[in-house]
Design a protein around this motif. Structure first.
Motif, PDB file in Angstrom:
ATOM      1  N   ALA A   9       0.863  -1.190   0.000  1.00  0.00           N
ATOM      2  CA  ALA A   9       0.000   0.000   0.000  1.00  0.00           C
ATOM      3  C   ALA A   9       0.899   1.239   0.000  1.00  0.00           C
ATOM      4  N   SER A  10       0.290   2.429  -0.057  1.00  0.00           N
ATOM      5  CA  SER A  10       1.046   3.675   0.003  1.00  0.00           C
ATOM      6  C   SER A  10       1.682   3.797   1.383  1.00  0.00           C
ATOM      7  N   PRO A  11       2.817   4.424   1.519  1.00  0.00           N
ATOM      8  CA  PRO A  11       3.651   5.072   0.512  1.00  0.00           C
ATOM      9  C   PRO A  11       4.614   4.106  -0.180  1.00  0.00           C
ATOM     10  N   LEU A  12       4.687   2.855   0.292  1.00  0.00           N
ATOM     11  CA  LEU A  12       5.617   1.892  -0.298  1.00  0.00           C
ATOM     12  C   LEU A  12       5.301   1.637  -1.771  1.00  0.00           C
ATOM     13  N   LEU A  13       4.031   1.652  -2.140  1.00  0.00           N
ATOM     14  CA  LEU A  13       3.639   1.432  -3.527  1.00  0.00           C
ATOM     15  C   LEU A  13       4.242   2.500  -4.446  1.00  0.00           C
ATOM     16  N   GLU A  14       4.225   3.753  -4.024  1.00  0.00           N
ATOM     17  CA  GLU A  14       4.815   4.828  -4.821  1.00  0.00           C
ATOM     18  C   GLU A  14       6.326   4.636  -4.967  1.00  0.00           C
ATOM     19  N   ILE A  15       6.962   4.132  -3.921  1.00  0.00           N
ATOM     20  CA  ILE A  15       8.406   3.866  -3.969  1.00  0.00           C
ATOM     21  C   ILE A  15       8.697   2.751  -4.970  1.00  0.00           C
ATOM     22  N   VAL A  16       7.861   1.715  -4.974  1.00  0.00           N
ATOM     23  CA  VAL A  16       8.017   0.603  -5.917  1.00  0.00           C
ATOM     24  C   VAL A  16       7.863   1.104  -7.349  1.00  0.00           C
ATOM     25  N   ILE A  17       6.842   1.925  -7.603  1.00  0.00           N
ATOM     26  CA  ILE A  17       6.625   2.474  -8.949  1.00  0.00           C
ATOM     27  C   ILE A  17       7.817   3.334  -9.372  1.00  0.00           C
ATOM     28  N   SER A  18       8.320   4.151  -8.471  1.00  0.00           N
ATOM     29  CA  SER A  18       9.472   4.996  -8.756  1.00  0.00           C
ATOM     30  C   SER A  18      10.703   4.146  -9.076  1.00  0.00           C
ATOM     31  N   ARG A  19      10.923   3.088  -8.317  1.00  0.00           N
ATOM     32  CA  ARG A  19      12.072   2.195  -8.561  1.00  0.00           C
ATOM     33  C   ARG A  19      11.968   1.537  -9.930  1.00  0.00           C
ATOM     34  N   LEU A  20      10.757   1.064 -10.267  1.00  0.00           N
ATOM     35  CA  LEU A  20      10.557   0.433 -11.572  1.00  0.00           C
ATOM     36  C   LEU A  20      10.837   1.427 -12.704  1.00  0.00           C
ATOM     37  N   CYS A  21      10.399   2.666 -12.538  1.00  0.00           N
ATOM     38  CA  CYS A  21      10.645   3.697 -13.553  1.00  0.00           C
ATOM     39  C   CYS A  21      12.134   3.991 -13.688  1.00  0.00           C
ATOM     40  N   GLN A  22      12.857   4.010 -12.581  1.00  0.00           N
ATOM     41  CA  GLN A  22      14.302   4.233 -12.649  1.00  0.00           C
ATOM     42  C   GLN A  22      14.985   3.106 -13.411  1.00  0.00           C
ATOM     43  N   GLU A  23      14.543   1.860 -13.190  1.00  0.00           N
ATOM     44  CA  GLU A  23      15.088   0.719 -13.937  1.00  0.00           C
ATOM     45  C   GLU A  23      14.806   0.865 -15.432  1.00  0.00           C
ATOM     46  N   LEU A  24      13.588   1.289 -15.766  1.00  0.00           N
ATOM     47  CA  LEU A  24      13.217   1.482 -17.171  1.00  0.00           C
ATOM     48  C   LEU A  24      14.070   2.570 -17.815  1.00  0.00           C
ATOM     49  N   ILE A  25      14.262   3.673 -17.113  1.00  0.00           N
ATOM     50  CA  ILE A  25      15.077   4.781 -17.636  1.00  0.00           C
ATOM     51  C   ILE A  25      16.519   4.321 -17.834  1.00  0.00           C
ATOM     52  N   GLU A  26      17.026   3.549 -16.900  1.00  0.00           N
ATOM     53  CA  GLU A  26      18.386   3.026 -17.007  1.00  0.00           C
ATOM     54  C   GLU A  26      18.542   2.178 -18.274  1.00  0.00           C
ATOM     55  N   ASN A  27      17.531   1.377 -18.601  1.00  0.00           N
ATOM     56  CA  ASN A  27      17.611   0.470 -19.751  1.00  0.00           C
ATOM     57  C   ASN A  27      17.135   1.081 -21.068  1.00  0.00           C
ATOM     58  N   HIS A  28      16.332   2.144 -21.011  1.00  0.00           N
ATOM     59  CA  HIS A  28      15.770   2.726 -22.236  1.00  0.00           C
ATOM     60  C   HIS A  28      16.168   4.190 -22.443  1.00  0.00           C
ATOM     61  N   GLN A  29      16.989   4.727 -21.573  1.00  0.00           N
ATOM     62  CA  GLN A  29      17.440   6.123 -21.597  1.00  0.00           C
ATOM     63  C   GLN A  29      16.335   7.101 -21.972  1.00  0.00           C
ATOM     64  N   GLY A  30      16.380   7.661 -23.172  1.00  0.00           N
ATOM     65  CA  GLY A  30      15.440   8.711 -23.552  1.00  0.00           C
ATOM     66  C   GLY A  30      14.108   8.228 -24.097  1.00  0.00           C
ATOM     67  N   PHE A  31      13.900   6.930 -24.171  1.00  0.00           N
ATOM     68  CA  PHE A  31      12.645   6.352 -24.647  1.00  0.00           C
ATOM     69  C   PHE A  31      12.323   6.757 -26.088  1.00  0.00           C
ATOM     70  N   ALA A  32      13.360   7.008 -26.902  1.00  0.00           N
ATOM     71  CA  ALA A  32      13.148   7.443 -28.286  1.00  0.00           C
ATOM     72  C   ALA A  32      12.464   6.357 -29.117  1.00  0.00           C
ATOM     73  N   GLU A  33      12.792   5.104 -28.888  1.00  0.00           N
ATOM     74  CA  GLU A  33      12.255   3.993 -29.681  1.00  0.00           C
ATOM     75  C   GLU A  33      11.403   3.050 -28.835  1.00  0.00           C
ATOM     76  N   THR A  34      10.935   3.518 -27.678  1.00  0.00           N
ATOM     77  CA  THR A  34      10.218   2.661 -26.736  1.00  0.00           C
ATOM     78  C   THR A  34       8.778   3.116 -26.564  1.00  0.00           C
ATOM     79  N   VAL A  35       7.858   2.144 -26.513  1.00  0.00           N
ATOM     80  CA  VAL A  35       6.446   2.414 -26.249  1.00  0.00           C
ATOM     81  C   VAL A  35       5.984   1.527 -25.100  1.00  0.00           C
TER      82      VAL A  35
END
Length: 179
Positions: A9-35
């Motif tokens: 539940a919140s606030p841990l859920l928001e932390i999990v979402i943020s962590r997942l987004c950081q992983e995505l940014i690390e692997n996809h950088q600028g998201f130029a070719e990612t959907v």
């Protein structure tokens, strides 16, 4: 007796979402070719949260689509009552794109397999990654494994995971393990 145990539940859920987004940014950088494709019906709420966080962090629009795999399910014709399809809205071609397929819970892997089949109507992606909020371990029927996982949960076949989002009318965002 219907017992339920709070998993996340919140606030841990928001932390999990943020962590997942950081992983995505690390692997996809600028998201130029990612959907991003959210799986109907419940994966779209999680996909919207992910895209909102990515867009805020990267200061750019991230393409988001909704994919319904109802007619691609292997049990589609075997059910007593007919399944009701949801809306598919993929306002872009996925030809040669990196696709992040998003669902709230993975269990047997059959819905993901159906989504892979449904995706072919929109082109041939360069690659596909799977992002899930909850990985129900020990329930897989197919050899499908998520690339990004919010939380792993050991479950019995008799149990189910319930994800409640405020967007669906819940009081707060919560994830439950139901007996």
């Amino acid at each position: 007796m219907n017992q339920k145990r709070l998993i996340l539940a919140s606030p841990l859920l928001e932390i999990v979402i943020s962590r997942l987004c950081q992983e995505l940014i690390e692997n996809h950088q600028g998201f130029a070719e990612t959907v991003v494709l959210g799986m109907q019906p419940r994966g779209i709420y999680f996909a919207e949260r992910i895209v909102r966080e990515l867009s805020r962090t990267l200061q750019k629009e991230i393409p988001l689509g909704y994919l319904d795999a109802t007619f691609y399910r292997d049990d589609f014709r075997r059910r007593e009552s007919p399944l009701r399809p949801n809306t598919t809205n993929v306002p872009f071609l996925i030809e040669n794109k990196k696709v992040i397929l998003v669902d709230d819970v993975i269990s047997t892997g059959r819905m993901v397999r159906a989504a892979l089949d449904a995706m072919t109507a929109f082109g041939r992606p360069r690659s596909i990654e799977l992002l899930v909020l909850v990985d129900r371990r020990y329930n897989r029927d197919l050899p499908i494994k998520p690339d990004y996982i919010g939380k792993r949960v050991n479950t019995l076949e008799s149990q189910r995971v319930l994800v409640e989002w405020t967007e669906q009318g819940a009081e707060t965002d919560r994830i439950w393990l139901m007996e």
